[in-house]
Write a protein that holds these residues in place. Structure first.
Motif, PDB file in Angstrom:
ATOM      1  N   VAL A  88       0.849  -1.202   0.000  1.00 14.97           N
ATOM      2  CA  VAL A  88       0.000   0.000   0.000  1.00 14.97           C
ATOM      3  C   VAL A  88       0.878   1.243   0.000  1.00 14.97           C
ATOM      4  O   VAL A  88       0.608   2.215  -0.712  1.00 14.97           O
ATOM      5  CB  VAL A  88      -0.965  -0.025   1.207  1.00 14.97           C
ATOM      6  CG1 VAL A  88      -1.651   1.321   1.385  1.00 14.97           C
ATOM      7  CG2 VAL A  88      -1.991  -1.121   1.057  1.00 14.97           C
ATOM      8  N   GLY A  89       1.948   1.216   0.772  1.00 16.07           N
ATOM      9  CA  GLY A  89       2.873   2.354   0.820  1.00 16.07           C
ATOM     10  C   GLY A  89       3.517   2.606  -0.529  1.00 16.07           C
ATOM     11  O   GLY A  89       3.616   3.748  -0.985  1.00 16.07           O
ATOM     12  N   ARG A  90       3.941   1.522  -1.209  1.00 20.19           N
ATOM     13  CA  ARG A  90       4.541   1.686  -2.542  1.00 20.19           C
ATOM     14  C   ARG A  90       3.523   2.263  -3.524  1.00 20.19           C
ATOM     15  O   ARG A  90       3.850   3.141  -4.323  1.00 20.19           O
ATOM     16  CB  ARG A  90       5.063   0.333  -3.052  1.00 20.19           C
ATOM     17  CG  ARG A  90       6.377  -0.090  -2.431  1.00 20.19           C
ATOM     18  CD  ARG A  90       6.994  -1.272  -3.165  1.00 20.19           C
ATOM     19  NE  ARG A  90       6.108  -2.430  -3.198  1.00 20.19           N
ATOM     20  CZ  ARG A  90       6.038  -3.366  -2.257  1.00 20.19           C
ATOM     21  NH1 ARG A  90       6.797  -3.277  -1.183  1.00 20.19           N
ATOM     22  NH2 ARG A  90       5.216  -4.396  -2.377  1.00 20.19           N
ATOM     23  N   ALA A  91       2.291   1.774  -3.472  1.00 19.69           N
ATOM     24  CA  ALA A  91       1.255   2.254  -4.388  1.00 19.69           C
ATOM     25  C   ALA A  91       0.946   3.720  -4.125  1.00 19.69           C
ATOM     26  O   ALA A  91       0.691   4.493  -5.062  1.00 19.69           O
ATOM     27  CB  ALA A  91      -0.001   1.409  -4.260  1.00 19.69           C
ATOM     28  N   ALA A  92       0.957   4.118  -2.871  1.00 17.58           N
ATOM     29  CA  ALA A  92       0.642   5.516  -2.520  1.00 17.58           C
ATOM     30  C   ALA A  92       1.735   6.479  -2.988  1.00 17.58           C
ATOM     31  O   ALA A  92       1.452   7.621  -3.312  1.00 17.58           O
ATOM     32  CB  ALA A  92       0.447   5.629  -1.014  1.00 17.58           C
TER      33      ALA A  92
END
Length: 94
Positions: A88-92
């Protein structure tokens, strides 16, 4: 041992059966589901005989029509959250 018990419930009794599951200490989690059954319970037991006793207890609950039990053989992916949080952090950041 760990087992997953699919529980089919008489229509209109989902809440009552769900509440009754909380009185069974061997049930460590339970979910309403779609598909082949109305509830899915994660059950722990000492051995096969104990599992049978737990399943018999579930069958005797008012509103339970039938159960189907699957015994876990080996944990392939342990419960985890870190890979999800990282994804999720990478996608954000994109």
């Amino acid at each position: 041992m760990l087992a997953f018990v699919h529980i089919e419930v008489t229509q209109g009794n989902l809440d009552e059966v769900g509440d009754a599951l909380a009185s069974v200490p061997e049930i460590v989690e339970a979910f309403s589901t779609t598909g082949g059954g109305d509830l899915l319970a994660r059950v722990v037991a000492r051995d096969n005989a104990h599992l049978e006793d737990v399943v018999q207890k579930l069958i005797s609950l008012p509103g339970v029509v039938r159960t189907r039990t699957e015994v876990a053989l080996r944990e392939r992916v342990p419960h985890r959250l870190l890979p999800l949080v990282e994804a999720v952090g990478r996608a954000a950041r994109r």
